[in-house]
Design a protein around this motif. Structure first.
Motif, PDB file in Angstrom:
ATOM      1  N   ARG A 189     -16.435  -0.299  28.333  1.00  0.00           N
ATOM      2  CA  ARG A 189     -15.102  -0.868  28.108  1.00  0.00           C
ATOM      3  C   ARG A 189     -15.082  -1.685  26.815  1.00  0.00           C
ATOM      4  NH1 ARG A 189     -13.616  -3.355  33.021  1.00  0.00           N
ATOM      5  NH2 ARG A 189     -12.625  -1.400  33.504  1.00  0.00           N
ATOM      6  N   GLU A 190     -16.131  -2.464  26.610  1.00  0.00           N
ATOM      7  CA  GLU A 190     -16.204  -3.288  25.397  1.00  0.00           C
ATOM      8  C   GLU A 190     -16.236  -2.424  24.142  1.00  0.00           C
ATOM      9  OE1 GLU A 190     -19.585  -5.858  25.827  1.00  0.00           O
ATOM     10  OE2 GLU A 190     -18.948  -6.463  27.819  1.00  0.00           O
ATOM     11  N   VAL A 191     -17.010  -1.359  24.175  1.00  0.00           N
ATOM     12  CA  VAL A 191     -17.092  -0.453  23.026  1.00  0.00           C
ATOM     13  C   VAL A 191     -15.727   0.154  22.762  1.00  0.00           C
ATOM     14  CG1 VAL A 191     -18.082   1.698  22.155  1.00  0.00           C
ATOM     15  CG2 VAL A 191     -19.551   0.043  23.301  1.00  0.00           C
ATOM     16  N   ARG A 192     -15.059   0.614  23.818  1.00  0.00           N
ATOM     17  CA  ARG A 192     -13.731   1.209  23.660  1.00  0.00           C
ATOM     18  C   ARG A 192     -12.769   0.223  23.011  1.00  0.00           C
ATOM     19  NH1 ARG A 192      -9.278   0.378  26.541  1.00  0.00           N
ATOM     20  NH2 ARG A 192     -10.303  -0.295  28.458  1.00  0.00           N
ATOM     21  N   LYS A 193     -12.760  -0.995  23.514  1.00  0.00           N
ATOM     22  CA  LYS A 193     -11.852  -2.003  22.967  1.00  0.00           C
ATOM     23  C   LYS A 193     -12.212  -2.351  21.525  1.00  0.00           C
ATOM     24  CE  LYS A 193     -10.337  -4.104  27.256  1.00  0.00           C
ATOM     25  NZ  LYS A 193     -10.241  -5.349  28.033  1.00  0.00           N
ATOM     26  N   ASN A 194     -13.499  -2.457  21.237  1.00  0.00           N
ATOM     27  CA  ASN A 194     -13.934  -2.751  19.863  1.00  0.00           C
ATOM     28  C   ASN A 194     -13.560  -1.641  18.894  1.00  0.00           C
ATOM     29  OD1 ASN A 194     -15.015  -5.242  20.542  1.00  0.00           O
ATOM     30  ND2 ASN A 194     -17.078  -4.442  20.838  1.00  0.00           N
ATOM     31  N   LYS A 195     -13.451  -0.429  19.398  1.00  0.00           N
ATOM     32  CA  LYS A 195     -13.056   0.711  18.567  1.00  0.00           C
ATOM     33  C   LYS A 195     -11.530   0.794  18.426  1.00  0.00           C
ATOM     34  CE  LYS A 195     -17.153   2.543  17.956  1.00  0.00           C
ATOM     35  NZ  LYS A 195     -17.746   3.027  16.752  1.00  0.00           N
ATOM     36  N   GLY A 196     -10.832  -0.098  19.124  1.00  0.00           N
ATOM     37  CA  GLY A 196      -9.371  -0.127  19.043  1.00  0.00           C
ATOM     38  C   GLY A 196      -8.683   0.966  19.829  1.00  0.00           C
ATOM     39  N   LYS A 197      -9.363   1.501  20.833  1.00  0.00           N
ATOM     40  CA  LYS A 197      -8.792   2.576  21.645  1.00  0.00           C
ATOM     41  C   LYS A 197      -8.303   2.023  22.981  1.00  0.00           C
ATOM     42  CE  LYS A 197     -10.950   6.589  19.765  1.00  0.00           C
ATOM     43  NZ  LYS A 197      -9.810   7.328  19.264  1.00  0.00           N
ATOM     44  N   THR A 198      -7.166   2.552  23.406  1.00  0.00           N
ATOM     45  CA  THR A 198      -6.658   2.195  24.730  1.00  0.00           C
ATOM     46  C   THR A 198      -7.234   3.169  25.750  1.00  0.00           C
ATOM     47  OG1 THR A 198      -4.736   3.647  24.602  1.00  0.00           O
ATOM     48  CG2 THR A 198      -4.475   1.400  23.722  1.00  0.00           C
ATOM     49  N   ALA A 199      -7.123   2.798  27.008  1.00  0.00           N
ATOM     50  CA  ALA A 199      -7.571   3.694  28.075  1.00  0.00           C
ATOM     51  C   ALA A 199      -6.734   4.972  28.066  1.00  0.00           C
ATOM     52  CB  ALA A 199      -7.486   2.998  29.425  1.00  0.00           C
ATOM     53  N   GLU A 249      -5.407   6.438  25.416  1.00  0.00           N
ATOM     54  CA  GLU A 249      -5.907   7.273  24.317  1.00  0.00           C
ATOM     55  C   GLU A 249      -7.192   7.992  24.718  1.00  0.00           C
ATOM     56  OE1 GLU A 249      -4.343   4.930  20.344  1.00  0.00           O
ATOM     57  OE2 GLU A 249      -6.089   4.122  21.417  1.00  0.00           O
ATOM     58  N   MET A 250      -8.075   7.261  25.385  1.00  0.00           N
ATOM     59  CA  MET A 250      -9.323   7.872  25.841  1.00  0.00           C
ATOM     60  C   MET A 250      -9.022   9.006  26.817  1.00  0.00           C
ATOM     61  SD  MET A 250     -11.966   6.531  24.361  1.00  0.00           S
ATOM     62  CE  MET A 250     -13.279   7.128  25.408  1.00  0.00           C
ATOM     63  N   ALA A 251      -8.142   8.740  27.764  1.00  0.00           N
ATOM     64  CA  ALA A 251      -7.798   9.754  28.761  1.00  0.00           C
ATOM     65  C   ALA A 251      -7.240  11.001  28.079  1.00  0.00           C
ATOM     66  CB  ALA A 251      -6.783   9.183  29.749  1.00  0.00           C
ATOM     67  N   THR A 252      -6.347  10.817  27.135  1.00  0.00           N
ATOM     68  CA  THR A 252      -5.745  11.951  26.426  1.00  0.00           C
ATOM     69  C   THR A 252      -6.797  12.741  25.657  1.00  0.00           C
ATOM     70  OG1 THR A 252      -3.649  10.781  26.236  1.00  0.00           O
ATOM     71  CG2 THR A 252      -4.017  12.609  24.716  1.00  0.00           C
ATOM     72  N   GLU A 253      -7.669  12.043  24.926  1.00  0.00           N
ATOM     73  CA  GLU A 253      -8.694  12.718  24.132  1.00  0.00           C
ATOM     74  C   GLU A 253      -9.731  13.428  25.002  1.00  0.00           C
ATOM     75  OE1 GLU A 253     -10.134  10.811  20.498  1.00  0.00           O
ATOM     76  OE2 GLU A 253      -8.595   9.278  20.820  1.00  0.00           O
ATOM     77  N   LEU A 254      -9.909  12.950  26.225  1.00  0.00           N
ATOM     78  CA  LEU A 254     -10.867  13.571  27.136  1.00  0.00           C
ATOM     79  C   LEU A 254     -10.233  14.648  28.016  1.00  0.00           C
ATOM     80  CD1 LEU A 254     -12.782  10.341  28.195  1.00  0.00           C
ATOM     81  CD2 LEU A 254     -13.609  12.160  26.677  1.00  0.00           C
ATOM     82  N   GLY A 255      -8.913  14.826  27.895  1.00  0.00           N
ATOM     83  CA  GLY A 255      -8.233  15.879  28.642  1.00  0.00           C
ATOM     84  C   GLY A 255      -7.713  15.470  30.006  1.00  0.00           C
ATOM     85  N   TYR A 256      -7.669  14.175  30.288  1.00  0.00           N
ATOM     86  CA  TYR A 256      -7.109  13.708  31.553  1.00  0.00           C
ATOM     87  C   TYR A 256      -5.603  13.556  31.421  1.00  0.00           C
ATOM     88  CZ  TYR A 256     -11.855  12.461  33.027  1.00  0.00           C
ATOM     89  OH  TYR A 256     -13.179  12.500  33.381  1.00  0.00           O
ATOM     90  N   LYS A 257      -4.903  13.688  32.539  1.00  0.00           N
ATOM     91  CA  LYS A 257      -3.450  13.540  32.522  1.00  0.00           C
ATOM     92  C   LYS A 257      -3.014  12.078  32.586  1.00  0.00           C
ATOM     93  CE  LYS A 257      -2.528  18.062  34.409  1.00  0.00           C
ATOM     94  NZ  LYS A 257      -1.934  18.842  35.476  1.00  0.00           N
ATOM     95  N   SER A 258      -3.866  11.235  33.144  1.00  0.00           N
ATOM     96  CA  SER A 258      -3.500   9.818  33.239  1.00  0.00           C
ATOM     97  C   SER A 258      -4.695   8.933  32.912  1.00  0.00           C
ATOM     98  CB  SER A 258      -2.985   9.481  34.639  1.00  0.00           C
ATOM     99  OG  SER A 258      -4.064   9.413  35.546  1.00  0.00           O
ATOM    100  N   LYS A 259      -4.382   7.705  32.558  1.00  0.00           N
ATOM    101  CA  LYS A 259      -5.446   6.758  32.209  1.00  0.00           C
ATOM    102  C   LYS A 259      -6.257   6.330  33.430  1.00  0.00           C
ATOM    103  CE  LYS A 259      -2.368   2.770  32.282  1.00  0.00           C
ATOM    104  NZ  LYS A 259      -1.746   1.747  31.455  1.00  0.00           N
ATOM    105  N   VAL A 260      -5.716   6.517  34.618  1.00  0.00           N
ATOM    106  CA  VAL A 260      -6.422   6.142  35.843  1.00  0.00           C
ATOM    107  C   VAL A 260      -7.746   6.898  35.948  1.00  0.00           C
ATOM    108  CG1 VAL A 260      -6.341   6.165  38.364  1.00  0.00           C
ATOM    109  CG2 VAL A 260      -4.328   5.483  37.053  1.00  0.00           C
ATOM    110  N   SER A 261      -7.719   8.159  35.569  1.00  0.00           N
ATOM    111  CA  SER A 261      -8.952   8.955  35.618  1.00  0.00           C
ATOM    112  C   SER A 261     -10.016   8.374  34.701  1.00  0.00           C
ATOM    113  CB  SER A 261      -8.660  10.398  35.224  1.00  0.00           C
ATOM    114  OG  SER A 261      -7.777  10.981  36.140  1.00  0.00           O
TER     115      SER A 261
END
Length: 79
Positions: free
Chosen positions: A8-18, A20-32
């Protein structure tokens, strides 16, 4: 299941939201994706590779569980 707590810390330090991560990883929602950060699901090696690419961080840093080496000593007893 043990996800490196810094994910989580790395993601936040990279300026990415959950989201954005979900979308880039192919998930439909950030919950995944949140489930990964919250250690709710088992992360596969292929998903760990995808996450490390999205965050541009070494997979060993984010998911050290895949790289632990347990050394066993084999001893031969001679009588």
């Amino acid at each position: 299941m043990t996800v490196n707590i810094s994910l989580r810390e790395v993601r936040k330090n990279k300026g990415k939201t959950a989201q954005e991560m979900a979308t880039e990883l192919g998930y439909k929602s950030k919950v995944s994706y949140y489930n990964i950060e919250n250690d709710e699901v088992e992360v596969t090696l292929s998903m760990a590779e995808k996450i490390s690419k999205v965050l541009n961080e070494p997979i060993e840093k984010l998911f050290p569980k895949f790289f632990r080496q347990e050394v066993q000593e084999n001893r031969t007893l001679i009588f």
